[in-house]
Design a protein around this motif. Sequence first.
Motif: not given
Length: 242
Positions: A214-217, A177, A210, A166, A139, A163-164, A175, A212
């Motif tokens: 590992s963030a996905r959508s 993506y 931030q 925010t 992160v 990534c994501g 947020r 991230d």
Amino acid sequence: MSKSNSKVMLVDDNPVILDILRQGIEPLAETQAFTDSTVALARCLENPPDLVICDYRMPEMDGGQFVQRLRLQPELKGVRVILVASKSDIEEHLRPLTDQVEEFAQKPFYMKELAARAKKVLDRIHWEKMQQQASREGVIRGRLSDMNLIDLFQSLELGQKTCGLTVAKDGEECRMYFKEGQLHHAELGSVRGDEAVYAVAGWPEEASFQIDFSARSNEKSTTRSTQGLLMEALRLLDEQNR
């Protein structure tokens, strides 16, 4: 241009030019200025800067020799250098140093242009530092005063990151993506897609962000490319400011 936490060393034997450089770079970073290149090199060893902007034509030790001696020190190999020189000096004397400097700035220069080039280098340095942090935690955290939304978008797009992102202020969160550098979904409360991106583009420098990795959508709500969203957001901000 917001001021970063980076350190820039300015080296030029002409005090007038040095003062112009200082005035142009001080809004971007902490600066140190030297008319003597040998003193500047010694100070680099004591307190390494992130970036050196150095003139080529100097007595005692010229800019080329300065760079070569800088690179001999293992602890200074990561210091970036912008070397300022005439077109003829660049073409006739400095080509062998191409791999050792970030870029050459040709004389005569416009301070506004040199400052913009320095900012790009400082942004890359800041981004690399954040990525080193991310490699440990997965992160990246910061504030828009450290790296604004334009630089964030462009870095994620150029790096083809998935990534994501925010962005938060006063209890609100947007947020966004990315997939391989393209922003495909954004949400701000009940607002989705392009409009959410345009809304957050006007948020102040105090807002935090931030990233991230590992963030996905899988949701798709935007209708433009990352660059297209950025250009339209800037157009709307300009229109609003008028």
